[in-house]
Design a protein around this motif. Structure first.
Motif: not given
Lengths: 253, 276
Positions: B119-136
């Motif tokens: 099933p489609r995962p449900s995310f918390d406030r920050w998803t992993y791709w958003e965190k990657f965008d930030y830390w990149a």
């Protein structure tokens, strides 16, 4: 205590100390550098465009180019064969007073006719310099000819500092005509550039491939879901669901 | 739009940082690409906008220093935001951008969902791709900033390292800049504009608030957490004013146009780009 015994003891200690020092003292050298580090040499005075004696600077130590064995062999081995073209080889020419000596119709030629790759670099393309502004007028000495202004031992002061005021020996090791980073030969001549190139190449391709695929599948999947959801909900919303097979018929005909 | 219940996602400071990096990044992209392609007519024309090669260099260097200052201010800002007395909780809870084990799990679930294996995962406030965008940014900024400053002051730089290191720095600077541009103009733009529900634009970063109904679908864990902690009511905010919405649509689409144009240029001039 007897002052004589005290004196003898002191003398003995001094002698022992000196003997020990023989082992710890750095060996005397005929020509010592003022500082040992090739990087920090003259750090506080490096902004001057002073002329350094050859024994004071070791430009070859800070050069990225690793000298290839073949080149060395070409030099050290005695000439056992008649090689008429030996003088044309660049390694020899770079040490000649007139590096273009013996080239036919040299006066009628332009630099970039032979030095195709060398003509394309930031100093000519961007700073609009000509070859002669650095390499000098005729006869153009080889860069390793001892009295050449381009010789690495004085290049910084005689060439670079014309524009880059205060150029140091270290500064002059920047390669204006740098080798192609992707060229396999660069692995031997300028290894750090070669491996940096591979590292960045893999980083770019890896990141874009991974996230490109990730995004592509994602957008595709979401669009597919959106379309299939619409397909599901439409028949329920429309009053006559029986009409559904009808539009297919004209297509078959 | 205004009828929707909206909850706050980005504070004013976060949005200011984003707008700042948008503007500076695009200026750096334009001046950088112009200089990189100076041997083409396109490069000469672009550099001409800034008053020639020297002018473009001055703009590029100045904005580069501004970017570094902004980055340092951002680091001070986030360090000040951490509650150091309870640093473990402050850094590792779901409201923090620090990667957590849950991100790896959600990433795995997302991949499984891609291939129809779960099933489609449900995310918390920050998803992993958003965190990657930030830390990149934390990878790109030091690399571009350090190599850029060294190239800006080559005489000083060659005093602390051999001059030929600058050859390598040129390569790093160009390659990393190309990576950053390609990532932003292809992947970041696609995620921000083309995803379902995001078209024509994901307004969260400009409006500061997001629609509760949409977030219930994707970031169910976040909404559930807000409800559990009783913070949902206080997270509700008014939507953006129409004039403000108009302004950020114009701004966002201008940035998008500049980015896509540069992407086109990168593709068209790919054979003329020499990153070393």
């Amino acid at each position: 205590m007897d002052p004589r015994r005290l004196l003898r003891k002191a003398v003995l200690r001094i002698i022992l100390g000196l003997l020990g020092a023989v082992f710890l003292w750095p060996p005397a050298a005929s020509a010592q550098e003022e500082v040992t580090s090739s990087i920090r040499r003259y750090k506080d005075r490096e902004v001057s465009t002073g002329y350094y004696e050859e024994h004071e600077v070791k430009p070859r130590r800070t050069r990225p180019f690793v000298q290839q064995k073949e080149v060395v062999r070409r030099y050290s081995a005695p000439v056992t064969q008649y090689r008429p073209r030996a003088a044309v080889e660049p390694s020899v020419r770079s040490r000649m007073e007139d590096s273009h000596e013996g080239i036919q119709f040299y006066e009628l030629r332009r630099c970039e006719e032979c030095h195709v790759e060398e003509a394309k670099h930031s100093h000519t393309v961007k700073a609009n310099l000509t070859c002669r502004q650095c390499h000098g007028g005729e006869p153009i000495a080889g860069i390793n000819y001892y009295y050449s202004p381009m010789n690495p031992i004085r290049r910084n002061a005689y060439v670079c500092a014309k524009c880059h005021e205060g150029a140091s020996v270290s500064f002059a090791t920047f390669l204006v005509h740098e080798p192609k980073a992707g060229d396999p030969a660069t692995r031997k001549t300028f290894a750090s550039l070669y491996y940096s190139n591979w590292f960045m190449y893999l980083l770019i391709v890896g990141t874009l491939a991974f996230f490109g695929l990730h995004t592509l599948i994602w957008v595709g999947k979401e669009t597919y879901h959106a379309v299939s959801e619409k397909m599901k909900t439409k028949p329920e919303a429309e009053p006559p669901p029986a009409e559904k097979p009808e539009p297919k018929e004209p297509e078959n005909e | 739009m205004s009828d929707q219940v909206r909850i706050i996602r980005f504070k004013v400071a976060d949005r200011v940082f984003h707008v700042f990096i948008m503007v500076t990044f695009l200026i750096q992209s334009v001046t950088g690409m112009g200089r990189l392609l100076y041997h083409t007519n396109w490069g000469k024309a672009v550099v001409g906008i800034f008053g020639g090669y020297e002018g473009a260099s001055t703009v590029h260097n100045t904005v580069g220093i501004l970017m570094i200052i902004g980055f340092v201010i951002h680091i001070i800002y986030i360090l000040a935001k951490v509650e150091w007395k309870s640093w473990r909780k402050s850094l590792l809870d779901a409201d923090s951008l620090v990667p957590r084990p849950a991100d790896a799990v959600q990433f795995g679930q997302q991949i499984r969902w891609f291939f129809g294996l779960g099933p489609r995962p449900s995310f918390d406030r920050w998803t992993y791709w958003e965190k990657f965008d930030y830390w990149a940014v934390f990878w790109g900024m030091p690399l571009l900033g350090i190599s850029g400053v060294l190239l800006m002051y080559p005489l000083a730089a060659s005093r602390i390292m051999p001059g030929w290191v600058l050859n390598v720095m040129v390569l790093f600077h160009r390659a990393e800049a190309l990576l950053a541009m390609l990532y932003i103009f292809i992947i970041h733009f696609t995620i921000g504009h083309l995803r379902r529900g995001m078209f024509p634009m994901n307004e969260g970063m400009f409006a500061g608030s997001v629609e509760l109904e949409k977030e219930k679908e994707e970031k169910a864990l976040w909404i559930a957490r807000l409800q559990e902690e009783g913070r949902l009511e206080q997270a509700k905010v008014l939507g953006p004013a129409p004039w403000y919405r108009t302004a950020y649509f114009i701004f966002g689409y201008t940035a998008l146009a500049v980015g896509l144009y540069l992407l086109l240029i990168i593709i068209v001039y790919r054979n003329y780009i020499e990153w070393h």
